[in-house]
Scaffold this motif. Structure first.
Motif, PDB file in Angstrom:
ATOM      1  N   ILE A 186      18.564 -25.355  55.324  1.00 10.40           N
ATOM      2  CA  ILE A 186      18.985 -26.690  55.744  1.00 10.40           C
ATOM      3  C   ILE A 186      20.238 -26.553  56.602  1.00 10.40           C
ATOM      4  N   TRP A 187      20.185 -27.178  57.790  1.00  8.61           N
ATOM      5  CA  TRP A 187      21.331 -27.207  58.708  1.00  8.61           C
ATOM      6  C   TRP A 187      21.766 -28.662  58.894  1.00  8.61           C
ATOM      7  N   ALA A 223      29.522 -32.073  68.145  1.00 10.59           N
ATOM      8  CA  ALA A 223      28.175 -31.841  68.671  1.00 10.59           C
ATOM      9  C   ALA A 223      27.951 -30.424  69.187  1.00 10.59           C
ATOM     10  N   ASP A 224      28.997 -29.650  69.357  1.00 11.91           N
ATOM     11  CA  ASP A 224      28.826 -28.279  69.833  1.00 11.91           C
ATOM     12  C   ASP A 224      28.778 -27.271  68.690  1.00 11.91           C
ATOM     13  N   ARG A 225      28.709 -27.770  67.435  1.00 12.12           N
ATOM     14  CA  ARG A 225      28.721 -26.864  66.276  1.00 12.12           C
ATOM     15  C   ARG A 225      27.708 -27.335  65.238  1.00 12.12           C
ATOM     16  N   ILE A 226      26.823 -26.445  64.847  1.00 12.25           N
ATOM     17  CA  ILE A 226      25.898 -26.748  63.761  1.00 12.25           C
ATOM     18  C   ILE A 226      26.408 -26.025  62.519  1.00 12.25           C
ATOM     19  N   GLU A 227      26.368 -26.706  61.381  1.00 14.88           N
ATOM     20  CA  GLU A 227      26.891 -26.121  60.148  1.00 14.88           C
ATOM     21  C   GLU A 227      26.056 -24.914  59.726  1.00 14.88           C
ATOM     22  N   PRO A 228      26.666 -23.913  59.081  1.00 11.42           N
ATOM     23  CA  PRO A 228      25.881 -22.797  58.550  1.00 11.42           C
ATOM     24  C   PRO A 228      24.855 -23.328  57.547  1.00 11.42           C
ATOM     25  N   PRO A 229      23.706 -22.676  57.442  1.00 11.60           N
ATOM     26  CA  PRO A 229      22.663 -23.201  56.558  1.00 11.60           C
ATOM     27  C   PRO A 229      22.955 -22.972  55.086  1.00 11.60           C
ATOM     28  N   VAL A 230      22.324 -23.803  54.275  1.00 10.84           N
ATOM     29  CA  VAL A 230      22.219 -23.558  52.841  1.00 10.84           C
ATOM     30  C   VAL A 230      20.755 -23.217  52.589  1.00 10.84           C
ATOM     31  N   TYR A 231      20.500 -22.381  51.584  1.00 14.37           N
ATOM     32  CA  TYR A 231      19.149 -21.909  51.287  1.00 14.37           C
ATOM     33  C   TYR A 231      18.800 -22.221  49.836  1.00 14.37           C
ATOM     34  N   GLY A 232      17.523 -22.518  49.592  1.00  7.73           N
ATOM     35  CA  GLY A 232      17.100 -22.724  48.222  1.00  7.73           C
ATOM     36  C   GLY A 232      15.737 -23.358  48.134  1.00  7.73           C
ATOM     37  N   GLY A 233      15.512 -24.017  47.006  1.00  7.91           N
ATOM     38  CA  GLY A 233      14.226 -24.646  46.766  1.00  7.91           C
ATOM     39  C   GLY A 233      14.261 -25.517  45.530  1.00  7.91           C
ATOM     40  N   PHE A 234      13.079 -25.960  45.121  1.00  4.88           N
ATOM     41  CA  PHE A 234      12.939 -26.880  44.000  1.00  4.88           C
ATOM     42  C   PHE A 234      12.395 -26.159  42.776  1.00  4.88           C
ATOM     43  N   LYS A 235      12.926 -26.523  41.617  1.00  2.09           N
ATOM     44  CA  LYS A 235      12.432 -26.038  40.335  1.00  2.09           C
ATOM     45  C   LYS A 235      12.586 -27.167  39.333  1.00  2.09           C
ATOM     46  N   ASP A 236      11.491 -27.503  38.670  1.00  4.08           N
ATOM     47  CA  ASP A 236      11.503 -28.565  37.646  1.00  4.08           C
ATOM     48  C   ASP A 236      12.052 -29.877  38.194  1.00  4.08           C
ATOM     49  N   GLY A 237      11.694 -30.206  39.436  1.00  4.40           N
ATOM     50  CA  GLY A 237      12.071 -31.486  40.020  1.00  4.40           C
ATOM     51  C   GLY A 237      13.476 -31.563  40.583  1.00  4.40           C
ATOM     52  N   VAL A 238      14.211 -30.457  40.575  1.00  2.00           N
ATOM     53  CA  VAL A 238      15.574 -30.425  41.113  1.00  2.00           C
ATOM     54  C   VAL A 238      15.623 -29.396  42.241  1.00  2.00           C
ATOM     55  N   GLY A 239      16.138 -29.812  43.396  1.00  2.00           N
ATOM     56  CA  GLY A 239      16.289 -28.897  44.522  1.00  2.00           C
ATOM     57  C   GLY A 239      17.726 -28.451  44.634  1.00  2.00           C
TER      58      GLY A 239
END
Length: 192
Positions: free
Chosen positions: A116-117, A124-140
Motif C-alpha cells: 500500500i502506497w 505531490a512529488d513524493r509517494i510514501e514508502p509502502p506498507v506490506y501485509g494482508g488479512f487474517k481472521d478478518g483483520v488486515g
C-alpha cells in the motif's frame, strides 16, 4: 476528459510504477507460505465504491500528545490490474486545509502480500514508502519502514470491524522498532 475504468487502470499502473521506482532499494518482503492466493487477491473487494469517512487524528505525533482533532472526508475506490490492485481517491476536510490524496494497493502473487502506497497532493512529488501485509481472521495488518521528523520509524495500518457498509482503519507509529506503538489516526468508514 472522462475517467473511464481503462483510464483509471492506466493511471494506477503509472502510479504503481512510480511507487516501485521510489522504493526499489528497500528490502523486498519475503514470500508467505500457506497463503491462499486466489482468496487473498480479493481482500479489498469489499472496499469498492463510495464511502463517508470520519477522521480522528492525534494533533502531534510521537510527542506525547493527547489532543485529538476530528474531521470528515470521503473515499472512492475502484479495482485495477484485473483485480490485483486498487486505487482510492480521498478528500480530507482537515481543519488546517482540505486536501486530496490517493491510496494505491497491489497484490503480489509471489509473496502473497499486499503493498500500500499513499500519495498526498500537498507533497505531490513524493509517494510514501509502502506498507506490506494482508488479512487474517478478518483483520488486515500492514507495516513498513519510514521516517518521521528525520528519524526512522515503523508504520502500521490496520483494517478491522469490516461489514458490507462500515469499516475501521487505524494508523500507528513506532519509534523503537516495533517495541511500542502510538495510534495516531483512526477512520470510521460508512458506505455512501
Amino acid at each position: 476528459m472522462t475517467d473511464t475504468p481503462t483510464r483509471r487502470d492506466a493511471i494506477a499502473v503509472t502510479l504503481a510504477a512510480a511507487a516501485f521506482a521510489t522504493t526499489a532499494q528497500a528490502a523486498a518482503p519475503q514470500p508467505v507460505s500457506g497463503v491462499d492466493l486466489d482468496r487473498h487477491r480479493h481482500d479489498f473487494d469489499w472496499l469498492v465504491g463510495s464511502w463517508k469517512v470520519r477522521h480522528h487524528r492525534l494533533k502531534a505525533r510521537l510527542a506525547g500528545s493527547t489532543e485529538w482533532e476530528d474531521f470528515d472526508g470521503t473515499s472512492k475506490l475502484w479495482l485495477t490490474l484485473d483485480g490485483l490492485g486498487t486505487v482510492d481517491d480521498n478528500w480530507l476536510d482537515i481543519p488546517s486545509g482540505a486536501y486530496r490524496a490517493v491510496g494505491i494497493r497491489a497484490f503480489n502473487t509471489k509473496t502473497g502480500l499486499w503493498a500500500i502506497w499513499w500519495l498526498d497532493e500537498r507533497y505531490a512529488d513524493r509517494i510514501e514508502p509502502p506498507v506490506y501485509g494482508g488479512f487474517k481472521d478478518g483483520v488486515g495488518t500492514f507495516d513498513g519502514d519510514d521516517t518521521f521528523n528525520g528519524k526512522p520509524i515503523k508504520v502500521r495500518f490496520q483494517w478491522s470491524r469490516i461489514t458490507a457498509n462500515s469499516a475501521h482503519w487505524e494508523q500507528a507509529f513506532s519509534p523503537d522498532g516495533g517495541a511500542t506503538w502510538e495510534t495516531n489516526w483512526t477512520m470510521e468508514f460508512t458506505r455512501a
